[in-house]
Scaffold this motif. Structure first.
Motif, PDB file in Angstrom:
ATOM      1  N   ILE A   1       0.936  -1.188   0.088  1.00  0.00           N
ATOM      2  CA  ILE A   1      -0.032   0.162  -0.063  1.00  0.00           C
ATOM      3  C   ILE A   1       0.969   1.045  -0.089  1.00  0.00           C
ATOM      4  O   ILE A   1       1.774   1.216   0.981  1.00  0.00           O
ATOM      5  N   LEU A   2       0.711   1.973  -0.876  1.00  0.00           N
ATOM      6  CA  LEU A   2       1.667   3.063  -1.101  1.00  0.00           C
ATOM      7  C   LEU A   2       0.605   4.396  -0.561  1.00  0.00           C
ATOM      8  O   LEU A   2      -0.411   4.678  -0.720  1.00  0.00           O
ATOM      9  N   ILE A   3       1.794   5.119   0.426  1.00  0.00           N
ATOM     10  CA  ILE A   3       1.177   6.104   1.290  1.00  0.00           C
ATOM     11  C   ILE A   3       1.978   7.478   0.954  1.00  0.00           C
ATOM     12  O   ILE A   3       3.171   7.464   1.082  1.00  0.00           O
ATOM     13  N   PRO A   4       1.423   8.413   0.296  1.00  0.00           N
ATOM     14  CA  PRO A   4       2.064   9.741   0.146  1.00  0.00           C
ATOM     15  C   PRO A   4       2.444  10.687   1.465  1.00  0.00           C
ATOM     16  O   PRO A   4       1.599  10.709   2.512  1.00  0.00           O
ATOM     17  N   ARG A   5       3.684  11.357   1.382  1.00  0.00           N
ATOM     18  CA  ARG A   5       3.901  12.431   2.639  1.00  0.00           C
ATOM     19  C   ARG A   5       4.371  13.471   1.729  1.00  0.00           C
ATOM     20  O   ARG A   5       4.922  13.647   0.862  1.00  0.00           O
ATOM     21  N   LYS A   6       4.064  14.610   2.633  1.00  0.00           N
ATOM     22  CA  LYS A   6       4.327  15.985   2.101  1.00  0.00           C
ATOM     23  C   LYS A   6       5.270  16.612   3.214  1.00  0.00           C
ATOM     24  O   LYS A   6       4.623  17.506   3.732  1.00  0.00           O
ATOM     25  N   GLY A   7       6.327  16.095   3.497  1.00  0.00           N
ATOM     26  CA  GLY A   7       7.110  16.528   4.514  1.00  0.00           C
ATOM     27  C   GLY A   7       6.358  16.555   6.045  1.00  0.00           C
ATOM     28  O   GLY A   7       5.677  15.600   6.374  1.00  0.00           O
ATOM     29  N   ASP A   8       6.370  17.765   6.579  1.00  0.00           N
ATOM     30  CA  ASP A   8       5.496  17.761   7.886  1.00  0.00           C
ATOM     31  C   ASP A   8       4.271  18.524   7.652  1.00  0.00           C
ATOM     32  O   ASP A   8       3.609  18.943   8.458  1.00  0.00           O
ATOM     33  N   ASN A   9       3.711  18.546   6.553  1.00  0.00           N
ATOM     34  CA  ASN A   9       2.512  19.137   6.180  1.00  0.00           C
ATOM     35  C   ASN A   9       1.270  18.091   6.531  1.00  0.00           C
ATOM     36  O   ASN A   9       1.075  16.948   5.996  1.00  0.00           O
ATOM     37  N   LYS A  10       0.464  18.830   7.563  1.00  0.00           N
ATOM     38  CA  LYS A  10      -0.656  18.012   8.098  1.00  0.00           C
ATOM     39  C   LYS A  10      -1.689  17.669   7.050  1.00  0.00           C
ATOM     40  O   LYS A  10      -2.362  16.528   7.189  1.00  0.00           O
ATOM     41  N   ALA A  11      -1.774  18.379   6.053  1.00  0.00           N
ATOM     42  CA  ALA A  11      -2.737  18.140   5.040  1.00  0.00           C
ATOM     43  C   ALA A  11      -2.730  16.949   4.337  1.00  0.00           C
ATOM     44  O   ALA A  11      -3.315  16.682   3.174  1.00  0.00           O
ATOM     45  N   ASP A  12      -1.288  16.344   4.264  1.00  0.00           N
ATOM     46  CA  ASP A  12      -1.049  15.006   3.480  1.00  0.00           C
ATOM     47  C   ASP A  12      -1.907  13.943   3.877  1.00  0.00           C
ATOM     48  O   ASP A  12      -2.239  12.843   3.479  1.00  0.00           O
TER      49      ASP A  12
ATOM     50  N   ALA B   1      -1.498  11.831   5.887  1.00  0.00           N
ATOM     51  CA  ALA B   1      -0.509  10.577   5.877  1.00  0.00           C
ATOM     52  C   ALA B   1      -1.089   9.766   7.304  1.00  0.00           C
ATOM     53  O   ALA B   1      -1.115   8.287   7.133  1.00  0.00           O
ATOM     54  N   GLU B   2      -1.264  10.212   8.451  1.00  0.00           N
ATOM     55  CA  GLU B   2      -1.735   9.731   9.797  1.00  0.00           C
ATOM     56  C   GLU B   2      -2.739   9.129   9.754  1.00  0.00           C
ATOM     57  O   GLU B   2      -3.236   7.918   9.949  1.00  0.00           O
ATOM     58  N   LEU B   3      -3.921   9.687   9.215  1.00  0.00           N
ATOM     59  CA  LEU B   3      -5.150   9.140   8.937  1.00  0.00           C
ATOM     60  C   LEU B   3      -5.241   7.965   8.053  1.00  0.00           C
ATOM     61  O   LEU B   3      -5.714   7.048   8.347  1.00  0.00           O
ATOM     62  N   ARG B   4      -4.492   8.016   7.110  1.00  0.00           N
ATOM     63  CA  ARG B   4      -4.372   6.824   6.065  1.00  0.00           C
ATOM     64  C   ARG B   4      -3.647   5.329   6.973  1.00  0.00           C
ATOM     65  O   ARG B   4      -4.072   4.547   6.569  1.00  0.00           O
ATOM     66  N   GLU B   5      -2.833   6.057   7.728  1.00  0.00           N
ATOM     67  CA  GLU B   5      -1.961   4.997   8.240  1.00  0.00           C
ATOM     68  C   GLU B   5      -2.886   4.291   9.441  1.00  0.00           C
ATOM     69  O   GLU B   5      -2.936   3.089   9.476  1.00  0.00           O
ATOM     70  N   ALA B   6      -3.533   5.081  10.018  1.00  0.00           N
ATOM     71  CA  ALA B   6      -4.564   4.769  10.936  1.00  0.00           C
ATOM     72  C   ALA B   6      -5.873   3.728  10.536  1.00  0.00           C
ATOM     73  O   ALA B   6      -6.031   2.722  11.027  1.00  0.00           O
ATOM     74  N   LEU B   7      -5.984   4.274   9.151  1.00  0.00           N
ATOM     75  CA  LEU B   7      -7.134   3.543   8.552  1.00  0.00           C
ATOM     76  C   LEU B   7      -6.506   1.949   8.008  1.00  0.00           C
ATOM     77  O   LEU B   7      -7.346   1.158   8.274  1.00  0.00           O
ATOM     78  N   CYS B   8      -5.463   1.918   7.952  1.00  0.00           N
ATOM     79  CA  CYS B   8      -4.973   0.749   7.328  1.00  0.00           C
ATOM     80  C   CYS B   8      -4.471  -0.172   8.652  1.00  0.00           C
ATOM     81  O   CYS B   8      -5.002  -1.251   8.452  1.00  0.00           O
ATOM     82  N   ALA B   9      -4.276   0.452   9.590  1.00  0.00           N
ATOM     83  CA  ALA B   9      -3.912  -0.342  10.874  1.00  0.00           C
ATOM     84  C   ALA B   9      -5.340  -0.755  11.377  1.00  0.00           C
ATOM     85  O   ALA B   9      -5.288  -1.966  11.990  1.00  0.00           O
ATOM     86  N   ALA B  10      -6.424  -0.213  11.284  1.00  0.00           N
ATOM     87  CA  ALA B  10      -7.577  -0.496  11.713  1.00  0.00           C
ATOM     88  C   ALA B  10      -8.044  -1.645  10.756  1.00  0.00           C
ATOM     89  O   ALA B  10      -9.090  -2.734  11.392  1.00  0.00           O
ATOM     90  N   VAL B  11      -8.092  -1.653   9.364  1.00  0.00           N
ATOM     91  CA  VAL B  11      -8.595  -2.604   8.615  1.00  0.00           C
ATOM     92  C   VAL B  11      -7.691  -3.801   7.956  1.00  0.00           C
ATOM     93  O   VAL B  11      -8.373  -4.667   7.362  1.00  0.00           O
ATOM     94  N   VAL B  12      -6.530  -3.485   8.106  1.00  0.00           N
ATOM     95  CA  VAL B  12      -5.631  -4.296   7.024  1.00  0.00           C
ATOM     96  C   VAL B  12      -5.181  -5.492   8.198  1.00  0.00           C
ATOM     97  O   VAL B  12      -4.635  -5.255   8.923  1.00  0.00           O
ATOM     98  N   SER B  13      -5.548  -6.878   7.826  1.00  0.00           N
ATOM     99  CA  SER B  13      -5.400  -7.841   8.734  1.00  0.00           C
ATOM    100  C   SER B  13      -4.549  -8.836   7.860  1.00  0.00           C
ATOM    101  O   SER B  13      -4.085  -9.729   8.681  1.00  0.00           O
ATOM    102  N   ASN B  14      -4.349  -8.639   6.782  1.00  0.00           N
ATOM    103  CA  ASN B  14      -3.289  -9.492   5.974  1.00  0.00           C
ATOM    104  C   ASN B  14      -1.802  -9.250   6.225  1.00  0.00           C
ATOM    105  O   ASN B  14      -1.260  -8.039   6.353  1.00  0.00           O
ATOM    106  N   PRO B  15      -0.962 -10.237   6.951  1.00  0.00           N
ATOM    107  CA  PRO B  15       0.192  -9.920   7.404  1.00  0.00           C
ATOM    108  C   PRO B  15       1.338  -9.748   6.433  1.00  0.00           C
ATOM    109  O   PRO B  15       2.400  -9.361   6.804  1.00  0.00           O
ATOM    110  N   THR B  16       0.966  -9.944   5.124  1.00  0.00           N
ATOM    111  CA  THR B  16       1.975  -9.720   4.113  1.00  0.00           C
ATOM    112  C   THR B  16       2.031  -8.576   3.131  1.00  0.00           C
ATOM    113  O   THR B  16       2.602  -8.172   2.782  1.00  0.00           O
ATOM    114  N   THR B  17       0.861  -7.757   3.817  1.00  0.00           N
ATOM    115  CA  THR B  17       0.631  -6.436   3.096  1.00  0.00           C
ATOM    116  C   THR B  17       1.681  -5.481   3.831  1.00  0.00           C
ATOM    117  O   THR B  17       1.596  -5.445   5.172  1.00  0.00           O
TER     118      THR B  17
END
Lengths: 254, 254
Positions: A31-42, A44-60
């Motif tokens: 899963i590719l997740i973009p980052r824009k330096g320390d820009n909160k508008a990217d 990234a944290e929300l995308r990561e939290a979302l993946c942490a919540a729903v991705v259960s495949n250990p190989t992803t």
């Protein structure tokens, strides 16, 4: 063959995710997740939290990439389009490098797309560029758009009965005024409160920021009355959070 | 107080359902499901299968109601609007009776709305009528629209870069032609292949029927070439299934 799945994730409410979206994320090798330096508008944290919540495949695996910076806005529409094209080229270049590094031969990639991949989003156009360089199959998982989050939050229909709706951008609204063929106009990508360029008589506005998120703000009413409040709330909220995303609907009396 | 939740369910793929939608259905005391006699287009079976798959709350009850028949289409736009209004009144009357029978004092109702409650759907307008008769709080859970299912299935963006899109109906396209202010037009509620009323030179079409369902059909290409195939496939599929729902996007060269 590389399979790339563009997964619409809605507008910041993790519960906007569909079953189809969850399945596509769990089917991905990367899963590719973009980052824009320390820009909160990217977000990234929300995308990561979302993946942490729903991705259960250990190989992803989660792989980050740095978003290139786009040339600053230019008032000339031709220059604007060229700047956007160069930016898309640069992003495609970065995706290509990440694919070669992490999925060199074959495999499944997923990208979490804010809202829906069809609406004022560049991901499909960037993926198109990659198709010129490698064997790529692109699929789209629809997600909740900011427009649906807006009309949902206000509990209003987008259209009047049998009536058309025009979706446009803040830039277009400023440059071309009210679109000729619709009495309802949905405005996106507007960082400049372009509703101030519209004659407010007979026009109502439904505005929302941070739609679907805990910070959600909603305002609605006659444009003449509400416009100054939106301008002020937008400024205050942007200063408080460091970023803002908002959209609105305008409807004129027929 | 009665709480009514309008849950967008997408376009026939059960996996279009969002987590928010599943939660709203499980929070309901009563889920209202419409029936139109033995009309397959009521999709009552699909709604029931969807509830069976995701509703785990044992106290949630399914309650059916019979949809009234709408006066047949009238070419006069004023008559059309009046017929739609009478039909909405009649549906509101039926909902009211069901609420009195099943949730007489307070409680939570849910309705499964095809696509998204904001887009060419009457549920919000019918709910508005009920507010005149009882203490009702209406909330909307956004769902995947047919337009997103269409662009997703074709893996295309809805808009060109910074360009507007007009969403309209088949009836409007026939009566008013190509909308003035957009080179991309999304057409809904079209039972008459109204794209045949458009001059096809320079226009591409992306068409889809039964979007998201196993029966899904897709066609795309230059309008002049593809139009006759759509007319024919539509006729064949409608005869085979007894009903059809379709939508399409038109884009003209700029």
């Amino acid at each position: 063959m590389i399979e790339l799945s563009l997964v619409g994730i809605g507008t910041g409410n993790p519960d906007h995710l569909t079953h189809q979206g969850v399945a596509a994320l769990n089917a991905a090798d990367v899963i590719l997740i973009p980052r824009k330096g320390d820009n909160k508008a990217d977000l990234a944290e929300l995308r990561e939290a979302l993946c942490a919540a729903v991705v259960s495949n250990p190989t992803t695996r989660i792989v980050h990439f740095d978003m290139p910076v786009r040339d600053s806005a230019d008032a000339n529409p031709a220059h604007y389009a060229a700047a956007v094209n160069r930016w898309h080229d640069a992003i495609a270049e970065i995706w290509h490098a990440k694919i070669r590094a992490h999925v060199p031969h074959e495999g499944k990639l997923a990208l979490l797309v804010w809202g829906d991949p069809s609406l004022y989003d560049s991901t499909l156009r960037i993926a198109q560029r990659l198709k010129l360089r490698l064997a790529l199959q692109v699929s789209v998982v629809p997600g909740i758009t900011a427009l649906q989050a807006l009309t949902g939050a206000h509990a209003i229909p987008l259209n009047d009965i049998n009536a058309p709706v025009t979706i446009t951008t803040g830039r277009r609204l400023r440059e071309h005024g009210w679109p000729a063929s619709a009495d309802t106009v949905a405005v996106m990508l507007d960082g400049e409160c372009s509703f101030r360029h519209i004659k407010p008589a007979g026009v109502r506005i439904w505005w929302g920021a941070y739609l679907g998120m805990p910070e959600q703000l909603l305002l609605s009413g006659p444009l003449a009355d509400v416009a100054p409040h939106i301008v002020q709330q937008r400024q205050t909220a942007r200063a408080a959070h460091g970023w803002i995303m908002d959209t609105y609907l305008l409807r004129r009396a027929t």
